[in-house]
Design an enzyme around this catalytic site. Structure first.
Site, mmCIF file in Angstrom:
data_model
loop_
_atom_site.group_PDB
_atom_site.id
_atom_site.type_symbol
_atom_site.label_atom_id
_atom_site.label_comp_id
_atom_site.label_asym_id
_atom_site.label_seq_id
_atom_site.Cartn_x
_atom_site.Cartn_y
_atom_site.Cartn_z
ATOM 1 N N ARG A 51 15.736 7.679 -17.642
ATOM 2 C CA ARG A 51 14.654 7.498 -16.655
ATOM 3 C C ARG A 51 13.403 8.203 -17.176
ATOM 4 O O ARG A 51 12.300 7.701 -17.070
ATOM 5 C CB ARG A 51 15.048 8.031 -15.273
ATOM 6 C CG ARG A 51 13.860 8.060 -14.310
ATOM 7 C CD ARG A 51 14.221 8.136 -12.824
ATOM 8 N NE ARG A 51 15.389 8.914 -12.521
ATOM 9 C CZ ARG A 51 15.479 10.253 -12.588
ATOM 10 N NH1 ARG A 51 14.429 10.976 -12.927
ATOM 11 N NH2 ARG A 51 16.609 10.858 -12.304
ATOM 12 N N TYR A 103 -3.769 -10.991 -6.239
ATOM 13 C CA TYR A 103 -2.367 -11.390 -6.264
ATOM 14 C C TYR A 103 -1.718 -11.053 -4.918
ATOM 15 O O TYR A 103 -1.870 -9.938 -4.409
ATOM 16 C CB TYR A 103 -1.679 -10.646 -7.410
ATOM 17 C CG TYR A 103 -0.204 -10.947 -7.502
ATOM 18 C CD1 TYR A 103 0.241 -12.202 -7.913
ATOM 19 C CD2 TYR A 103 0.742 -9.997 -7.162
ATOM 20 C CE1 TYR A 103 1.584 -12.480 -7.987
ATOM 21 C CE2 TYR A 103 2.090 -10.270 -7.245
ATOM 22 C CZ TYR A 103 2.503 -11.517 -7.655
ATOM 23 O OH TYR A 103 3.843 -11.798 -7.727
ATOM 24 N N ASP A 175 -6.414 -4.813 -12.960
ATOM 25 C CA ASP A 175 -5.226 -5.634 -13.199
ATOM 26 C C ASP A 175 -5.618 -6.656 -14.263
ATOM 27 O O ASP A 175 -6.368 -7.587 -13.999
ATOM 28 C CB ASP A 175 -4.803 -6.314 -11.887
ATOM 29 C CG ASP A 175 -3.537 -7.156 -12.036
ATOM 30 O OD1 ASP A 175 -3.235 -7.595 -13.163
ATOM 31 O OD2 ASP A 175 -2.875 -7.407 -11.004
ATOM 32 N N LYS A 200 4.208 -11.730 -17.307
ATOM 33 C CA LYS A 200 3.390 -12.926 -17.524
ATOM 34 C C LYS A 200 3.071 -13.084 -19.019
ATOM 35 O O LYS A 200 3.980 -13.282 -19.794
ATOM 36 C CB LYS A 200 2.140 -12.846 -16.649
ATOM 37 C CG LYS A 200 2.412 -12.379 -15.199
ATOM 38 C CD LYS A 200 3.217 -13.352 -14.383
ATOM 39 C CE LYS A 200 3.711 -12.799 -13.057
ATOM 40 N NZ LYS A 200 2.730 -12.158 -12.197
#
Ligand SMILES: *Cc1c(COP(=O)(O)O)cnc(C)c1O
Length: 384
Positions: A51, A103, A175, A200
């Site tokens: 992690r 978005y 973004d 994406k």
């Protein structure tokens, strides 16, 4: 030679990358492990628990930092997990000014999660950057920009917003999912944080869900790293490997996405059954001049509205498409079509949606890297 002085195409392949220390593997091995042997408590080789850090994820994070001209990269389990980490920099009472046309999932996490924690969001049309100033007050801590916007392809002047943010000592996050660093480098334009849904274009093959942040400032990187480790939404080693592999062809894929995007946009603009095409490459796009100054090309995302189009008509068109797949998401090698009002933007109330132009008949295309003649033929038969 320093890898950070390389040009972009070379950085996608070499930026932040080194042969693996164990056997010289050219691609980083998928370190599918949660933990690492220690010789004595704290005696480890840089990794103690996955992690906190994992070598495959580190390789991806170094690549992300390199291609965005940043210093520190952080890879998350999804784009939304990356956004979640940015908003966790804030405290109750803090205010965020966000692009209004954004978005749907970003809108949802802001409104439905973080408003409950006392963070205040203002959704503002930013096509004219000066419109932001009136929302800035002493509680404003963050400006959230998406450009090109989803799905209206509005363009926001990153440099102008960055100047405003700096003057008021407010963080600016961009973004950069739609543009990718191939087209636009927000950190170079004055942003503090770049965010990606690496699901994406960076991944590029519609086979992972991954998110990313890149920053230049060490203190900001430390705070985000603390949140990433403390909240735990990290990207796994297999997904890190896949995105890293995707990034190595980002530049050539983007080049073709842009070429095909132009061909499809021009075809739609000339089509007698099409009312309106949204693509920043058109000279009559309201912020074409800004797109031209901050982007290298105009990308493969296009939205359009059929003439006298209705909700039903738009759905009929996307159902008739054969080569374009009707699906959520974007940025993969294959062309996708979507109906924002019922799909990606269904979580935004209808009045809010229409205010920003997301009408019921709007169709969004993610133009892939097939032969554009085939894509155009498919669109033509679906629209007729
Ligand atoms: C998909 C997307 C996101 C969310 O990313 P996930 O990887 O799906 O969590 C955020 N912003 C934009 C512009 C996107 O397209």
């Amino acid at each position: 030679m320093s890898k950070e002085q390389l040009k972009f195409n070379s950085k996608t392949i070499h930026g932040g990358q080194f042969p693996d220390k164990a056997y010289g593997a050219v691609m980083p091995p998928i370190y599918q492990t949660s933990t690492y042997a220690q010789s004595t408590p704290g005696g480890h080789k840089g990794y103690e628990y996955s992690r906190s850090a994992n070598p495959t994820r580190s390789a991806l994070e170094n690549s992300l930092a390199s291609i965005e001209n940043g210093t520190y990269g952080l890879a998350f389990g999804s784009g939304l997990a990356a956004i979640d980490a940015v908003i966790k920099l804030l405290s109750p009472g803090d205010e965020v000014i966000s692009t209004n046309d954004l978005y749907g999932g970003s809108y949802r996490i802001f409104k439905r999660i973080f408003e409950n924690y006392g963070i205040v969001f203002h959704f503002v049309g930013m096509q004219d950057a000066s419109a932001i100033a009136q929302y800035i007050n002493k509680n404003t801590k963050l400006i959230w920009v998406e450009t090109p916007t989803n799905p209206m392809m509005n363009i926001i002047d990153i440099k102008a917003v960055a100047a405003l943010a700096q003057k008021n000592q407010v963080l600016l996050a961009v973004d950069n999912t739609f543009a990718t660093p191939y087209l636009q480098l927000p950190l170079d334009l004055g942003a503090d944080i770049v965010m990606h849904s690496a699901t994406k274009y960076l991944g590029g093959h519609s086979d992972v869900v991954v998110g990313a942040l890149v920053v230049k400032d060490k203190e900001l990187a430390d705070r985000l790293y603390f949140i990433q480790n403390a909240s735990g939404a990290v990207c796994g080693p297999m997904d890190s490997f896949l995105v890293l592999r995707g990034i190595k062809t980002l530049h050539i894929r983007m080049q073709r996405h842009c070429e095909n995007g132009r061909a499809v946009a021009e075809f739609l603009a000339k089509h007698p059954k099409i009312e309106k095409v949204y693509w920043p490459g058109f000279e009559d796009h309201p912020n074409h001049h800004i797109a031209k100054s901050q982007m290298k090309d105009f990308g493969g995302m296009i939205s359009f509205v059929p003439k006298n189009g209705s909700y039903k008509e738009a759905i009929a068109i996307v159902e008739r498409l054969q080569l374009f797949t009707l699906a959520e998401s974007l940025g993969g090698v294959e062309s996708l079509a979507g109906h924002p009002a019922s799909m990606t933007h269904a979580s935004i109330p209808a009045e809010e949606r229409e205010k920003s132009g997301v009408v019921d008949a709007l169709i969004r295309l993610s133009v892939g890297i097939e032969d554009h003649e085939d894509l155009i033929a498919d669109l033509n038969q679906a629209i007729q």
